[in-house]
Motif scaffolding. Structure first.
Motif, PDB file in Angstrom:
ATOM      1  N   GLN A   1       0.832  -1.197   0.000  1.00 53.27           N
ATOM      2  CA  GLN A   1       0.000   0.000   0.000  1.00 53.27           C
ATOM      3  C   GLN A   1       0.872   1.256   0.000  1.00 53.27           C
ATOM      4  N   PRO A   2       0.349   2.367  -0.518  1.00 50.21           N
ATOM      5  CA  PRO A   2       1.108   3.615  -0.485  1.00 50.21           C
ATOM      6  C   PRO A   2       1.595   3.928   0.923  1.00 50.21           C
ATOM      7  N   GLY A   3       2.852   4.294   1.040  1.00 51.06           N
ATOM      8  CA  GLY A   3       3.446   4.600   2.332  1.00 51.06           C
ATOM      9  C   GLY A   3       4.258   3.459   2.906  1.00 51.06           C
TER      10      GLY A   3
ATOM     11  N   VAL B   1       4.574   4.472  -3.723  1.00 46.26           N
ATOM     12  CA  VAL B   1       3.660   5.555  -4.096  1.00 46.26           C
ATOM     13  C   VAL B   1       2.365   4.978  -4.666  1.00 46.26           C
ATOM     14  N   ARG B   2       2.484   4.056  -5.610  1.00 48.03           N
ATOM     15  CA  ARG B   2       1.295   3.456  -6.230  1.00 48.03           C
ATOM     16  C   ARG B   2       1.703   2.230  -7.023  1.00 48.03           C
ATOM     17  N   VAL B   3       0.701   1.417  -7.369  1.00 51.24           N
ATOM     18  CA  VAL B   3       0.932   0.248  -8.211  1.00 51.24           C
ATOM     19  C   VAL B   3       0.951   0.690  -9.671  1.00 51.24           C
ATOM     20  N   LEU B   4       1.941   0.203 -10.426  1.00 48.39           N
ATOM     21  CA  LEU B   4       2.014   0.484 -11.854  1.00 48.39           C
ATOM     22  C   LEU B   4       1.512  -0.692 -12.689  1.00 48.39           C
TER      23      LEU B   4
ATOM     24  N   ALA C   1       7.853   4.193  -6.785  1.00 47.80           N
ATOM     25  CA  ALA C   1       8.368   4.405  -5.426  1.00 47.80           C
ATOM     26  C   ALA C   1       9.291   5.627  -5.426  1.00 47.80           C
ATOM     27  N   ARG C   2       9.448   6.213  -4.250  1.00 47.34           N
ATOM     28  CA  ARG C   2      10.368   7.358  -4.109  1.00 47.34           C
ATOM     29  C   ARG C   2      11.355   7.071  -2.986  1.00 47.34           C
ATOM     30  N   HIS C   3      12.537   7.655  -3.084  1.00 53.41           N
ATOM     31  CA  HIS C   3      13.544   7.448  -2.053  1.00 53.41           C
ATOM     32  C   HIS C   3      13.142   8.217  -0.798  1.00 53.41           C
ATOM     33  N   ARG C   4      13.306   7.583   0.350  1.00 57.09           N
ATOM     34  CA  ARG C   4      12.832   8.196   1.596  1.00 57.09           C
ATOM     35  C   ARG C   4      13.619   9.453   1.958  1.00 57.09           C
ATOM     36  N   ALA C   5      14.853   9.577   1.413  1.00 55.04           N
ATOM     37  CA  ALA C   5      15.671  10.731   1.775  1.00 55.04           C
ATOM     38  C   ALA C   5      15.622  11.836   0.727  1.00 55.04           C
ATOM     39  N   GLY C   6      14.834  11.637  -0.300  1.00 58.04           N
ATOM     40  CA  GLY C   6      14.753  12.658  -1.346  1.00 58.04           C
ATOM     41  C   GLY C   6      13.514  12.432  -2.185  1.00 58.04           C
ATOM     42  N   ASP C   7      13.537  12.960  -3.404  1.00 55.79           N
ATOM     43  CA  ASP C   7      12.357  12.850  -4.261  1.00 55.79           C
ATOM     44  C   ASP C   7      12.629  12.008  -5.503  1.00 55.79           C
ATOM     45  N   GLN C   8      13.713  11.223  -5.477  1.00 56.11           N
ATOM     46  CA  GLN C   8      14.011  10.369  -6.631  1.00 56.11           C
ATOM     47  C   GLN C   8      12.913   9.320  -6.800  1.00 56.11           C
TER      48      GLN C   8
END
Length: 446
Positions: free
Chosen positions: A21-23, A32-35, A46-53
């Protein structure tokens, strides 16, 4: 519906797996979401927890952790993509294993649409449009082959067309090296079982047999991809897996120019790329690309003419089911060539060859003449030597307006037997309502 890569003896794709699930977090990556999802795993944004990659994170289903082969597939894909650095090959960002033993891959997140979806949405491409797509794909495969990697699953759904600025087409990116052959010990470990790996409609004969593959295996798949881009359909399509394999192994290669407005020289290029014997194909992807470029220069225009009273005859061959043996193969291979000889002698020309079926057309042909030709072919085929009782033959006649360009049928419902109003499972001789004007619908003649 997208045809999935086939792995004989693989896991049950219907087994339900819990989606994240998101989060939720996979190591340093936040979902972030299912593709997309499939039988082996799920792909998330998905995004990196320490940035926005942002990445596309492919995670193996939990219930498959115990399968050494499937886990090895993930590790192999990471190994392959990790050693390939090319602008037209998807970039590996990270790879790892979760706390519960599931491998995952993080790849660059692409903003675009796969080629299969593009063709479904826009229809077939022109020769130059297809060349603009095939050039980067050929370059990507050439780079892979240079380091000993054979993709083994080149198809439209594994090529993404990225969105460029101002609505223009951006990068062309080759994906999914999950069943790639990698030189060295890992390749031996994963291919020693002689499994048939690949997507049935794109598989080279050596893949069907589970034999050794090399760069020419990808050349074959590129031939099927070129055919698909130019015509909007695969060279061989059949609901039966057995028949699809038979067509790749034995059938005459269909002509692109019958179904698309391209120079006839393209037929020779695609047929050579899809040669049954690897030694008869182009040696590498760049040689294929050069031949495509040369063939497209042969483009002298011929005026198209609308013919109001054209007729077509469909001949389809299949079998009752079960495996293929020598007697069945021999009879299957005899039917369409015999039908072509008979119909050519009656003034019809081959306009569409789909391997297990073919359409023959004639401009300015009365319905009675077309029906007589179809019945005559049926009678001749009934007299062929050593007919196998498992072989099923269907013949249908239709009449409609059509567009001809020289001797080639370019447009019209004569090229679309599904619109003729005849049975889907064709057996015997049928005339459509247009070919039998006194009937309320399709009529069985034999």
């Amino acid at each position: 519906m997208e045809e999935r890569t086939r792995r004989l003896g693989g896991p049950d794709a219907g087994h339900q797996a819990r989606q994240l699930q998101p989060g939720e977090q996979v190591d340093d990556w936040v979902i972030v979401r299912v593709l997309a999802g499939g039988g082996f795993g799920t792909v998330y944004e998905a995004r990196h927890r320490a940035g926005d990659q942002r990445v596309a994170l492919k995670l193996l289903h939990a219930h498959l952790v115990g399968s050494q082969e499937i886990v090895a597939r993930f590790h192999r894909e990471a190994a392959v993509i990790g050693q390939l650095r090319h602008p037209n090959i998807v970039e590996l960002v990270a790879a790892g294993v979760t706390g519960d033993g599931r491998p995952y891959l993080c790849m660059e997140l692409l903003d675009g649409e796969d080629l299969a979806s593009v063709i479904r949405r826009t229809g077939p491409m022109s020769g130059l449009q297809a060349l603009a797509v095939l050039e980067p794909v050929c370059a990507a495969l050439a780079a892979a082959h240079e380091v000993g990697v054979v993709h083994r699953d080149v198809k439209a759904s594994n090529v993404v067309v990225c969105r460029g600025s101002g609505g223009r087409r951006g990068r062309i990116v080759l994906l999914d090296f999950g069943i790639a052959k990698l030189s060295g010990a890992l390749a031996v470990e994963l291919t020693a079982s002689h499994q048939s790996l690949g997507t049935p409609s794109c598989m080279a004969p050596e893949q069907v047999h589970g034999r050794a593959v090399d760069a020419r295996t990808d050349v074959y798949a590129l031939g099927t991809l070129a055919f698909f881009l130019l015509t909007g359909h695969m060279p061989f399509e059949d609901a039966s897996l057995t028949m699809t394999q038979y067509l790749h192994l034995h059938a005459r290669r269909p002509r692109v120019s019958v179904a698309a407005p391209v120079p006839p020289r393209i037929d020779d290029v695609v047929a050579r790329a899809m040669a049954i014997e690897p030694g008869e194909r182009f040696a590498d992807t760049l040689s294929l690309l050069a031949a495509l470029r040369s063939a497209l220069r042969d483009s002298a225009p011929i005026a198209a003419v609308e013919i109001a009273d054209a007729a077509a005859i469909l001949v389809a061959v299949g079998h009752a089911g079960g495996g293929l043996d020598e007697a069945l193969l021999t009879d299957l291979e005899a039917v369409l060539p015999a039908a072509e000889r008979a119909l050519t002698g009656a003034g019809f020309s081959l306009v569409l060859d789909l391997g297990s079926s073919a359409v023959f057309a004639q401009p300015h042909c009365e319905a009675s003449r077309a029906v007589a030709a179809a019945v005559a072919v049926w009678d001749q085929l009934a007299q062929r030597r050593n007919p196998d009782p498992r072989v099923r033959i269907g013949i249908a006649v239709h009449r409609a307006a059509a567009t001809f360009q020289g001797t080639e049928l370019r447009a019209g419902t004569l090229l679309q037997p599904a619109t003729w109003g005849i049975p889907d499972e064709l057996d015997g001789v049928w005339a459509s309502a247009a070919a039998a004007p006194d009937a309320a619908g399709a009529t069985r003649l034999r």
